[in-house]
Design a protein around this motif. Structure first.
Motif, short mmCIF file in Angstrom:
data_model
loop_
_atom_site.label_atom_id
_atom_site.label_comp_id
_atom_site.label_asym_id
_atom_site.label_seq_id
_atom_site.Cartn_x
_atom_site.Cartn_y
_atom_site.Cartn_z
N HIS A 54 -18.02 -7.71 23.35
CA HIS A 54 -17.53 -8.72 22.41
C HIS A 54 -16.34 -9.51 22.97
O HIS A 54 -15.93 -10.51 22.38
N TRP A 55 -15.77 -9.08 24.07
CA TRP A 55 -14.49 -9.59 24.54
C TRP A 55 -14.64 -10.92 25.29
O TRP A 55 -15.15 -10.94 26.41
N ARG A 56 -14.20 -12.03 24.67
CA ARG A 56 -14.26 -13.36 25.26
C ARG A 56 -13.07 -14.18 24.75
O ARG A 56 -12.65 -14.02 23.61
N LYS A 58 -12.68 -17.82 26.10
CA LYS A 58 -12.84 -19.11 26.78
C LYS A 58 -12.22 -20.27 26.00
O LYS A 58 -11.60 -21.16 26.58
N ILE A 62 -14.56 -19.26 20.44
CA ILE A 62 -15.06 -18.01 21.01
C ILE A 62 -14.04 -16.90 20.80
O ILE A 62 -14.41 -15.76 20.48
N SER A 66 -14.71 -13.42 18.88
CA SER A 66 -14.49 -12.21 19.66
C SER A 66 -13.46 -11.30 19.00
O SER A 66 -13.70 -10.10 18.82
N GLY A 96 -7.04 -9.36 25.16
CA GLY A 96 -7.44 -10.73 24.85
C GLY A 96 -6.24 -11.65 24.83
O GLY A 96 -6.28 -12.76 25.37
N SER A 133 -6.28 -19.62 22.22
CA SER A 133 -7.06 -18.38 22.22
C SER A 133 -6.14 -17.17 22.18
O SER A 133 -6.40 -16.19 21.47
#
Length: 162
Positions: A54-56, A58, A62, A66, A96, A133
């Motif tokens: 699940h780790w994103r 970008k 996203i 995530s 993250g 993010s």
């Protein structure tokens, strides 16, 4: 005069690292150590695979999806009284944030110039989108960290196992 900093992985001693890739930490949770920050996050199976998918980060969209999925994993592990899983989900939320910040601060996420004796590269050359993010992950990371059940489980774990 600033101290010359180099990446910690240059002097890494795998034999001294308490997390091992050949241990199933669900089957042998007593082998898990809390450690500092993100230590063990990319080694401890089966959690690395379960959460890592699940780790994103970008872009903010996203990262939102995530961080929400990882937070659901965190809550699931707490419900199951699986401290190792909850701690690993917490670490993925932290990672993250830190990785997105790295990409926000440094072009391509590269902090050191391998070709120039690992000199630190110019800060402020990264992508602004990654800062957004990072903020998304930061919010979920701190929400997980403030969870009272997690806090108690972590204190108990550290007292019993380290």
């Amino acid at each position: 005069m600033s101290k010359l900093r180099q990446p910690s992985y240059l002097n890494f001693d795998q034999n001294q690292y308490p997390w091992k890739p050949d241990i199933d930490y669900r089957e042998h949770p007593e082998s898990y150590r809390v450690g500092k920050g993100e230590q063990g996050v990319l080694i401890c199976e089966p959690y690395k695979t379960e959460i890592g998918m699940h780790w994103r980060f970008k872009n903010p969209g996203i990262a939102t999806q995530s961080s929400e999925e990882i937070f659901k994993c965190f809550q699931h592990y707490l419900k199951e009284h699986d401290f190792v899983g909850a701690d690993m989900a917490w670490k993925f939320l932290q990672m993250g944030y830190t990785r997105a910040r790295r990409y926000a601060n440094y072009k391509g996420g590269k902090k050191y110039d391998k070709e120039n004796n690992y000199a630190e590269l110019a800060r402020g050359t990264g992508e602004a989108e990654k800062a957004e993010s990072a903020a998304i992950f930061y919010e979920k990371w701190k929400l997980a960290e403030a969870d009272l059940q997690y806090t108690q489980m972590k204190a108990d774990w550290k007292k019993q196992y380290g």
